[in-house]
Design a protein around this motif. Structure first.
Motif, short mmCIF file in Angstrom:
data_model
loop_
_atom_site.label_atom_id
_atom_site.label_comp_id
_atom_site.label_asym_id
_atom_site.label_seq_id
_atom_site.Cartn_x
_atom_site.Cartn_y
_atom_site.Cartn_z
N ALA A 155 0.82 -1.21 0.00
CA ALA A 155 0.00 0.00 0.00
C ALA A 155 0.85 1.26 0.00
O ALA A 155 0.37 2.35 -0.34
N PHE A 156 2.14 1.13 0.34
CA PHE A 156 3.05 2.28 0.37
C PHE A 156 3.16 2.95 -1.01
O PHE A 156 3.51 4.12 -1.11
N SER A 157 2.81 2.20 -2.06
CA SER A 157 2.84 2.80 -3.40
C SER A 157 1.92 4.01 -3.48
O SER A 157 2.17 4.95 -4.24
N GLN A 158 0.84 4.00 -2.66
CA GLN A 158 -0.09 5.13 -2.67
C GLN A 158 0.39 6.31 -1.84
O GLN A 158 -0.23 7.38 -1.85
N ALA B 173 -3.75 -2.37 -5.42
CA ALA B 173 -5.07 -2.75 -4.92
C ALA B 173 -5.39 -4.20 -5.29
O ALA B 173 -5.94 -4.96 -4.48
N THR B 174 -5.06 -4.60 -6.52
CA THR B 174 -5.33 -5.97 -6.95
C THR B 174 -4.48 -6.96 -6.16
O THR B 174 -4.98 -8.01 -5.72
N TYR B 175 -3.22 -6.65 -5.96
CA TYR B 175 -2.32 -7.52 -5.19
C TYR B 175 -2.82 -7.68 -3.75
O TYR B 175 -2.88 -8.80 -3.22
N VAL C 136 -6.93 -3.76 1.77
CA VAL C 136 -7.11 -2.84 0.64
C VAL C 136 -7.31 -1.42 1.16
O VAL C 136 -6.86 -0.44 0.56
N GLY C 137 -7.96 -1.29 2.32
CA GLY C 137 -8.18 0.02 2.92
C GLY C 137 -6.90 0.74 3.32
O GLY C 137 -6.89 1.96 3.50
N LEU C 138 -5.79 -0.01 3.42
CA LEU C 138 -4.51 0.60 3.75
C LEU C 138 -4.06 1.57 2.66
O LEU C 138 -3.21 2.43 2.90
N VAL C 139 -4.62 1.42 1.46
CA VAL C 139 -4.34 2.36 0.38
C VAL C 139 -4.71 3.78 0.82
O VAL C 139 -3.97 4.74 0.58
#
Length: 494
Positions: free
Chosen positions: A28-31, A145-147, A161-164
């Motif tokens: 999620a760090f990508s976001q 998100a898919t991963y 997914v909410g970690l995004v």
């Protein structure tokens, strides 16, 4: 879960899933990049060092510089356009690219975009950098998100997914924090430092991904059950061979069930039969992110506060984001125990009231009013907190959960692309509404976002299906079952 869960149960559960939680936080760090960039660039528009290069001299402005509305719109809207272009590519070729490779592609585009923005003082290079960074965000968002949706166990999927949303808010906080300390510089250093710091995201992700496998569902799609079992072992720390075999068998069974309906995956498949409903729901959930108004607040918060007469706008935005993070962290627990539709409906209704309150106060009071400024800060903080605890996590989770397994990357890519279109429209039009040289609505612009939140609340309550506590395979089975039941009833009626 089938029984009530005590705090002790929750702690034990989290402790047992520590590995997948940490991996989810990393992915999620990508976001972080999206949140950081949106907030940092919003701050650039109040920096003399940035405005001296990309603005114009304005003796009437307290900063000594102004920025043209056209520049504002392009800086933010090109980011959304880049994301849309990435989403179109993913929708076309998404099934041919694994999640890790998609994230690595995002890292490559990110490095190019940041260096391009740092090394030139030309508008063309700035705009090109914004467009390429948007492409990076598109790859990051879809594949992260898919991963996350594919590696998390059922009870953690929504929270993972909410970690995004958490990473987006955390990135925004750090972006404003760094801006606050570099805005004092009157040279290009003021914005070069924040841009340089952002390079940490693609470098850190690129290295970390070397040590992670693809999702087990990806290996099942390739027909490699052994690799799928090993991926589950690494990602979730499962040691029981029987459990590994059972989980992979369930994934394979769902995959076979879906492919029995269609041997080849084509673009049109997302709009046929039962997949049409799932695609439309996923698209609407993704577009709901923009409908909440979060894009507007994240892109123009500092400028918006400054134009509304709020003093020390950097400090207030940082405080707002810090408080919002508590909502993001709370969502990790709330998402596991509260039904998706109820949570999204309530949070959207609350934020509709918040937006109408902001607009209403500024309709009655002047822009420079101290009372109005206090209301704006308080309501803005409440908005970001409510979005973080409910709207953001639920909408992202549903976007990933609802598509079929064979079309997930394509559908999520398409949904993300549609969201980027609406986000582009919002970021492009917002300056014309709030800028004093245009319509000069200021905070009264929130009337629009109050209405969109109200529509989102009604739609969520009326349409969103119940997927809480169901695995991705169970969701697929139930959706296919509903479709078959409807078809059978139609045949009988005929």
């Amino acid at each position: 879960m089938s029984r009530s869960t005590s705090p002790e149960d929750i702690f034990t559960l989290i402790q047992g899933e520590a590995r997948v939680i940490l991996i989810s936080i990393f992915i999620a760090f990508s976001q972080f990049q999206y949140g950081y960039d949106s907030a940092a660039v919003s701050g650039f528009q109040s920096m003399p060092g940035f405005l001296a290069v990309f603005g114009y001299v304005d003796p009437t402005n307290s900063l000594g510089f102004g920025i043209r509305t056209s520049v504002q719109t392009l800086i933010q809207s090109l980011l959304q356009l880049g994301g849309f272009l990435a989403s179109v590519f993913i929708f076309k070729f998404g099934t041919r690219i694994s999640n890790r490779r998609g994230l690595w592609a995002g890292c490559g585009f990110s490095i190019i975009a940041i260096i391009l923005q740092m090394c030139s003082v030309q508008f063309a290079a700035l705009y090109a950098g914004r467009l390429i960074l948007g492409i990076s965000n598109g790859f990051y968002l879809t594949y992260s998100a898919t991963y996350l949706g594919e590696i998390a166990p059922t009870h953690l999927r929504g929270s993972a997914v909410g970690l995004v949303t958490f990473q987006t808010s955390f990135g925004a906080l750090i972006g404003v924090l760094i801006d606050n300390y570099t805005t004092k510089y009157l040279s290009r250093t003021a914005y070069l430092i924040p841009l340089g710091v952002m390079l940490f995201v693609p470098v850190f992700l690129s290295i970390g991904l070397l040590f992670l496998p693809e999702s087990p569902r990806h290996y099942v799609r390739l027909g490699s059950d052994a690799k799928a079992e090993n991926a589950l072992r690494i990602l979730r720390g499962i040691k029981d061979q029987d459990q590994l075999v059972a989980e992979v068998a369930a994934i394979r069974e769902a995959w076979i069930l879906e492919n029995a309906r269609s041997e080849n995956i084509r673009l049109i498949d997302a709009f046929r039969g039962n997949d049409l409903k799932r695609t439309v729901l996923s698209l609407c959930c993704s577009i709901g992110q923009t409908a909440s108004g979060v894009i507007f607040f994240s892109s123009y918060s500092i400028y918006f506060y400054a134009e509304a007469g709020v003093k020390n706008e950097f400090i207030w935005v940082m405080m707002s984001l810090a408080i919002a993070l508590t909502g993001n962290m709370g969502a990790f627990f709330v998402m596991r125990f509260v039904e998706r539709r109820f949570l999204l409906s309530i949070c959207s209704l609350v934020n509709a009231i918040v937006m109408f309150a902001i607009a209403g106060v500024y309709t009655r009071l002047s822009t420079g009013s101290y009372t109005a400024a206090q209301v704006l800060v308080a309501m803005g903080t409440l908005f970001t907190w409510v979005y973080g605890v409910g709207q953001g996590p639920v909408l992202w989770a549903l976007t990933v959960e609802l598509p079929s397994q064979r079309l997930r990357s394509k559908t999520v890519g398409l949904a993300t692309g549609c969201n980027y279109i609406f986000a582009w429209l919002a970021t492009y039009c917002s300056p014309y509404f709030i800028n004093p040289t245009a319509l000069d609505w200021g905070p009264k612009y929130c009337y629009i976002w109050g209405t969109s939140n109200l529509i989102l609340a009604i739609w969520a309550f009326s349409v969103i299906p119940d997927v809480k506590g169901k695995s991705l395979e169970q969701i697929t089975g139930s959706m296919i079952g509903q479709s078959k039941k409807t078809t059978d009833e139609s045949v009988v009626a005929s």
